[in-house]
Scaffold this active site. Structure first.
Site, PDB file in Angstrom:
ATOM      1  N   ASP A   8      18.559 -13.529 -33.544  1.00  0.00           N
ATOM      2  CA  ASP A   8      18.037 -12.785 -34.689  1.00  0.00           C
ATOM      3  C   ASP A   8      19.084 -12.493 -35.771  1.00  0.00           C
ATOM      4  O   ASP A   8      19.921 -11.612 -35.624  1.00  0.00           O
ATOM      5  CB  ASP A   8      17.412 -11.463 -34.215  1.00  0.00           C
ATOM      6  CG  ASP A   8      16.356 -11.679 -33.126  1.00  0.00           C
ATOM      7  OD1 ASP A   8      16.638 -12.417 -32.169  1.00  0.00           O
ATOM      8  OD2 ASP A   8      15.269 -11.109 -33.228  1.00  0.00           O
ATOM      9  N   GLU A  40      13.477 -13.517 -38.259  1.00  0.00           N
ATOM     10  CA  GLU A  40      12.491 -12.473 -38.589  1.00  0.00           C
ATOM     11  C   GLU A  40      13.107 -11.181 -39.140  1.00  0.00           C
ATOM     12  O   GLU A  40      12.398 -10.364 -39.702  1.00  0.00           O
ATOM     13  CB  GLU A  40      11.618 -12.144 -37.366  1.00  0.00           C
ATOM     14  CG  GLU A  40      12.371 -11.415 -36.285  1.00  0.00           C
ATOM     15  CD  GLU A  40      11.516 -10.444 -35.499  1.00  0.00           C
ATOM     16  OE1 GLU A  40      10.302 -10.421 -35.688  1.00  0.00           O
ATOM     17  OE2 GLU A  40      12.094  -9.699 -34.697  1.00  0.00           O
ATOM     18  N   ASN A  41      14.422 -10.998 -38.967  1.00  0.00           N
ATOM     19  CA  ASN A  41      15.082  -9.784 -39.467  1.00  0.00           C
ATOM     20  C   ASN A  41      16.012 -10.070 -40.648  1.00  0.00           C
ATOM     21  O   ASN A  41      16.842  -9.223 -41.004  1.00  0.00           O
ATOM     22  CB  ASN A  41      15.908  -9.121 -38.353  1.00  0.00           C
ATOM     23  CG  ASN A  41      15.107  -8.765 -37.133  1.00  0.00           C
ATOM     24  OD1 ASN A  41      15.402  -9.201 -36.030  1.00  0.00           O
ATOM     25  ND2 ASN A  41      14.083  -7.962 -37.316  1.00  0.00           N
ATOM     26  N   ASN A  68       7.397 -10.724 -34.479  1.00  0.00           N
ATOM     27  CA  ASN A  68       6.489  -9.695 -35.006  1.00  0.00           C
ATOM     28  C   ASN A  68       6.842  -9.229 -36.421  1.00  0.00           C
ATOM     29  O   ASN A  68       5.967  -8.790 -37.162  1.00  0.00           O
ATOM     30  CB  ASN A  68       6.471  -8.490 -34.061  1.00  0.00           C
ATOM     31  CG  ASN A  68       7.861  -7.976 -33.731  1.00  0.00           C
ATOM     32  OD1 ASN A  68       8.739  -8.736 -33.299  1.00  0.00           O
ATOM     33  ND2 ASN A  68       8.090  -6.707 -33.946  1.00  0.00           N
ATOM     34  N   HIS A  69       8.125  -9.311 -36.810  1.00  0.00           N
ATOM     35  CA  HIS A  69       8.528  -8.822 -38.140  1.00  0.00           C
ATOM     36  C   HIS A  69       8.297  -9.831 -39.265  1.00  0.00           C
ATOM     37  O   HIS A  69       8.552  -9.514 -40.427  1.00  0.00           O
ATOM     38  CB  HIS A  69       9.999  -8.396 -38.141  1.00  0.00           C
ATOM     39  CG  HIS A  69      10.217  -7.036 -37.561  1.00  0.00           C
ATOM     40  ND1 HIS A  69       9.640  -5.902 -38.095  1.00  0.00           N
ATOM     41  CD2 HIS A  69      10.930  -6.625 -36.488  1.00  0.00           C
ATOM     42  CE1 HIS A  69       9.998  -4.852 -37.377  1.00  0.00           C
ATOM     43  NE2 HIS A  69      10.774  -5.264 -36.395  1.00  0.00           N
ATOM     44  N   HIS A 149       9.743 -14.629 -28.039  1.00  0.00           N
ATOM     45  CA  HIS A 149      10.105 -13.390 -28.719  1.00  0.00           C
ATOM     46  C   HIS A 149       9.398 -12.229 -28.005  1.00  0.00           C
ATOM     47  O   HIS A 149       8.217 -11.987 -28.228  1.00  0.00           O
ATOM     48  CB  HIS A 149       9.662 -13.502 -30.180  1.00  0.00           C
ATOM     49  CG  HIS A 149      10.274 -12.478 -31.061  1.00  0.00           C
ATOM     50  ND1 HIS A 149      11.572 -12.575 -31.515  1.00  0.00           N
ATOM     51  CD2 HIS A 149       9.791 -11.323 -31.571  1.00  0.00           C
ATOM     52  CE1 HIS A 149      11.850 -11.529 -32.271  1.00  0.00           C
ATOM     53  NE2 HIS A 149      10.790 -10.757 -32.323  1.00  0.00           N
ATOM     54  N   HIS A 174      14.398 -10.970 -29.699  1.00  0.00           N
ATOM     55  CA  HIS A 174      13.722  -9.708 -30.043  1.00  0.00           C
ATOM     56  C   HIS A 174      14.472  -8.451 -29.615  1.00  0.00           C
ATOM     57  O   HIS A 174      14.459  -7.470 -30.341  1.00  0.00           O
ATOM     58  CB  HIS A 174      12.284  -9.645 -29.504  1.00  0.00           C
ATOM     59  CG  HIS A 174      11.557  -8.371 -29.815  1.00  0.00           C
ATOM     60  ND1 HIS A 174      11.208  -8.014 -31.104  1.00  0.00           N
ATOM     61  CD2 HIS A 174      11.116  -7.361 -29.025  1.00  0.00           C
ATOM     62  CE1 HIS A 174      10.577  -6.845 -31.067  1.00  0.00           C
ATOM     63  NE2 HIS A 174      10.522  -6.423 -29.828  1.00  0.00           N
ATOM     64  N   HIS A 176      17.750  -8.153 -29.175  1.00  0.00           N
ATOM     65  CA  HIS A 176      19.027  -8.145 -29.898  1.00  0.00           C
ATOM     66  C   HIS A 176      20.232  -7.877 -29.011  1.00  0.00           C
ATOM     67  O   HIS A 176      21.343  -7.734 -29.508  1.00  0.00           O
ATOM     68  CB  HIS A 176      19.036  -7.118 -31.056  1.00  0.00           C
ATOM     69  CG  HIS A 176      18.024  -7.406 -32.112  1.00  0.00           C
ATOM     70  ND1 HIS A 176      18.025  -6.761 -33.340  1.00  0.00           N
ATOM     71  CD2 HIS A 176      16.971  -8.249 -32.151  1.00  0.00           C
ATOM     72  CE1 HIS A 176      17.018  -7.202 -34.070  1.00  0.00           C
ATOM     73  NE2 HIS A 176      16.356  -8.102 -33.370  1.00  0.00           N
TER      74      HIS A 176
HETATM   75 FE   LIG Z   1      11.085  -8.831 -33.102  1.00  0.00          FE
END
Ligand SMILES: [Fe+2]
Length: 258
Positions: A8, A40-41, A68-69, A149, A174, A176
């Protein structure tokens, strides 16, 4: 083939760490046939933008996975329909924008990539096991990398066991926090519960401690701020036998990006 998967990429410190350290990684661990990153981040911890996507492709990413993000920036949802190299989890309901898997070819080598999301302590979406199974049938590729994820370690381990021998690698994202369980399973699938995060490692999974703590102490919503200090690049290097698709090795990457 050799695949670099980067965990991520979180906000500006993560983007800077990826772009800054990829050349050093290429010379110490490469050459890489494919560089896959979870994005995603990338936009201050919450989703992606088109310009950041272009920045990360220019920095050396071949394919991006998410989670999800990826829905956090509304304008990016349309990009998911247009850009085949950026995936969202495959197990969102039919009709969701974007795609969850793809076949990518470079230098005469082909890699299938599947992005899928867990259901334990996550939003309730379709079954990750069945969705991955269906994606593999459609891909029909020899070498396949799955980014799972998910939050729960048990769900990730169960997925890895279920798909052992059916995919080249299944890597977790996810949480991290990089785990130390990287291994090639008995069926030939490379697995790690979580590849970790590329971003600041002095905050709370990417965010400033001071901006997060009121949420825990008081239970009130907070405005999170991206932490910048102690940037690290984390991920894994996976070697895959091109003939069989079996993983030969999976090694952790965990390097300071200061
Ligand atoms: Fe996530």
């Amino acid at each position: 083939m050799r695949v670099l998967f980067i965990g991520d990429v979180f906000g500006k410190p993560g983007r800077r760490a990826f772009a800054g350290k990829l050349p050093a990684l290429r010379s110490s661990e490469g050459p890489f046939d494919f560089v896959v990153i979870n994005c995603e981040n990338a936009a201050a911890g919450f989703g992606m933008t088109k310009s950041l996507m272009e920045e990360l492709f220019a920095a050396g990413a071949d394919v991006m996975t998410s989670g999800n993000h990826i829905w956090d920036k509304k304008e990016f949802v349309q990009v998911l329909d247009e850009e085949q190299r950026v995936l969202r989890p495959v197990n969102y309901p039919a009709g969701t924008p974007g795609r969850g898997f793809g076949l990518f070819t470079k230098n005469g080598l082909t890699l299938g990539v599947v992005n899928v999301q867990g259901r334990a302590f996550m939003p309730p979406i379709d079954c990750p096991f069945m969705a991955t199974e269906n994606a593999l049938n459609e891909l029909g590729a020899t070498a396949v990398l799955v980014d799972f994820h998910a939050e729960a370690t048990a769900e990730k381990v169960a997925m890895a066991r279920y798909f052992d021998g059916k995919v080249s690698a299944l890597v977790g994202t996810h949480t991290h926090i990089q785990t130390a369980d990287n291994a090639v399973l008995s069926g030939g699938t490379a697995f790690i519960t979580d590849v970790g995060m590329t971003g600041s490692h002095s905050g709370v999974i990417g965010m400033k401690y001071s901006s997060v703590i009121p949420k825990f102490l008081l239970g009130i919503p907070c405005r999170f701020e991206v932490e910048e200090s102690m940037p690290r690049i984390q991920g894994v290097v996976i070697d895959i036998d091109d003939e069989t698709g079996r993983a030969l090795d999976i090694r952790r990457v965990n390097m300071s990006a200061d």
